[in-house]
Write an enzyme that holds these catalytic residues in place. Sequence first.
Site, mmCIF file in Angstrom:
data_model
loop_
_atom_site.group_PDB
_atom_site.id
_atom_site.type_symbol
_atom_site.label_atom_id
_atom_site.label_comp_id
_atom_site.label_asym_id
_atom_site.label_seq_id
_atom_site.Cartn_x
_atom_site.Cartn_y
_atom_site.Cartn_z
ATOM 1 N N ASN A 1 -5.481 12.783 0.782
ATOM 2 C CA ASN A 1 -4.805 11.503 1.449
ATOM 3 C C ASN A 1 -5.274 10.909 3.030
ATOM 4 O OD1 ASN A 1 -2.118 10.280 2.151
ATOM 5 N ND2 ASN A 1 -1.800 11.464 4.272
ATOM 6 N N LYS A 2 -4.521 10.061 3.453
ATOM 7 C CA LYS A 2 -5.540 8.778 4.039
ATOM 8 C C LYS A 2 -6.353 10.112 5.001
ATOM 9 C CE LYS A 2 -5.151 5.596 4.627
ATOM 10 N NZ LYS A 2 -6.323 4.655 3.764
ATOM 11 N N GLN B 1 -2.005 1.845 9.682
ATOM 12 C CA GLN B 1 -0.525 2.227 9.568
ATOM 13 C C GLN B 1 0.469 3.378 10.076
ATOM 14 O OE1 GLN B 1 -3.115 2.967 8.116
ATOM 15 N NE2 GLN B 1 -3.732 2.698 5.366
ATOM 16 N N ASP C 1 -2.215 11.198 -2.047
ATOM 17 C CA ASP C 1 -2.602 10.042 -2.850
ATOM 18 C C ASP C 1 -2.674 10.416 -4.356
ATOM 19 O OD1 ASP C 1 -2.903 8.320 -0.099
ATOM 20 O OD2 ASP C 1 -3.192 7.219 -1.633
ATOM 21 N N ARG D 1 0.986 -1.313 0.053
ATOM 22 C CA ARG D 1 0.101 0.404 0.163
ATOM 23 C C ARG D 1 0.814 1.666 -0.014
ATOM 24 N NH1 ARG D 1 2.339 1.970 3.769
ATOM 25 N NH2 ARG D 1 0.660 3.898 3.518
ATOM 26 N N GLY D 2 0.223 2.189 0.265
ATOM 27 C CA GLY D 2 1.208 4.009 -0.232
ATOM 28 C C GLY D 2 0.978 3.763 -2.091
ATOM 29 N N ALA D 3 0.854 5.717 -2.081
ATOM 30 C CA ALA D 3 0.291 5.434 -3.774
ATOM 31 C C ALA D 3 1.742 5.068 -4.578
ATOM 32 C CB ALA D 3 0.536 7.087 -3.136
HETATM 33 O O1 MRU Z 1 -3.983 3.118 2.958
HETATM 34 P P1 MRU Z 1 -2.976 3.312 2.079
HETATM 35 O O2 MRU Z 1 -2.323 3.137 3.342
HETATM 36 O O3 MRU Z 1 -2.382 3.135 0.554
HETATM 37 O O4 MRU Z 1 -2.942 5.009 2.454
HETATM 38 C C1 MRU Z 1 -1.615 5.521 2.332
HETATM 39 C C2 MRU Z 1 -1.198 7.538 2.232
HETATM 40 O O5 MRU Z 1 -2.437 8.035 2.756
HETATM 41 C C3 MRU Z 1 -0.275 7.536 2.084
HETATM 42 O O6 MRU Z 1 0.048 9.213 3.161
HETATM 43 C C4 MRU Z 1 0.034 8.215 1.058
HETATM 44 O O7 MRU Z 1 -0.146 6.546 -0.138
HETATM 45 C C5 MRU Z 1 1.548 8.274 0.525
HETATM 46 S S1 MRU Z 1 2.683 7.406 0.060
HETATM 47 C C6 MRU Z 1 4.186 8.198 0.212
#
Ligand code: MRU
Length: 358
Positions: A251-252, A200, A241, A53-55
């Site tokens: 973002n999250k 997370q 994201d 996970r993470g963009a």
């Molecule tokens: O749902 P997730 O864990 O994929 O969400 C991740 C985030 O919101 C991060 O802050 C974002 O992807 C940036 S990662 C460099």
Amino acid sequence: MNARDLRCLAFEGDAATGSLRVLDQRLLPAIERWFECRSAGAVALAIRDMAVRGAPAIGIAAAYGVAIAVQEANRRGYPSIAVREAVEDTVNKLGATRPTAVNLFWALERCRTLAAQGADEASQFLELARAMHEDDAQGNRRIGETFASRIEDGMSLLTHCNAGALATGGYGTALAPIYVAHESGRRLHVYVDETRPRLQGARLTAWELSKVGVPFTLICDGMAASLMAKGKIQLAITGADRIAASGDVANKIGTYSVAVNAAHHQVPFHVAAPASTFDLSCPDGASIAIEERNPSEVTDWAGERTCPSGARVYNPSFDVTPARLVRSIVTERGEISPVHREQIAKVLGAPMDLAQPR
Ligand code: MRU
């Protein structure tokens, strides 16, 4: 451990037979186990289920997924036209996994373009995926170096979710300046929002910071405002994201609360993200698709139900922070401040290159 050695993705073996391994983030911090993806379907599952996970990380994983699909097509002896169809099917399958992180679509679009240019060998797609992986890791180090000077000795920062090595090709975005400042010997302290509902922050950011030896304190999401009121937080930084042309940042879920609380307490709120997180085809935050996930993420805790049966649940995975609350967006191409349309175009350069075809 050095932050440069933290990794969540590894392609092992050659283009003809290799596979993608992802550090299974569903199991962290208790278990460090790599999940092996030998098919594009397995990569799609790993993304949808959030083993990765993470963009930026899901974009890179998807590009490896396309390379694995082409590997299979080559093994079956498909002619070029059928390889291109396999790429198209795989792009569609991987694109249906998570809707908000635009890096996923950015990476898939690059794979689709490569196929349209006539590429039909797994090695060509693997080379592209590896280049994206390496570029992202290098870009993150530039983000870290660009912003680290703003982290003064003795500073306390707040971060939300995980925007570290576990969310990227390596080193992270929001955590990158923290790592650079820490490596250069500055004393700093990070308040880590636990990040309900999937934790997370507690499970992943706290794991990364422990590995690297950065001092941190874990807090529940609702505690940040009171720490700001006490003057305990001097700067807040998160990842993103998807960033619209206006500078609105998805973002999250909970990031918007951090930004509102930061504005109220005059704590600067910054975002760190690579150019691949900008979606200039989205005019503003209202046009960003927000993923909603399973209600069980909210109703259950470690397999136990924590609310009455029949409770109605709202579970968006992301929220949108308006550009006016963001002091700057730090990218590998430089820092965007003030955050508005013209400044974004100026720092990123050639904005049309970044527009995401839909
Ligand atoms: O749902 P997730 O864990 O994929 O969400 C991740 C985030 O919101 C991060 O802050 C974002 O992807 C940036 S990662 C460099």
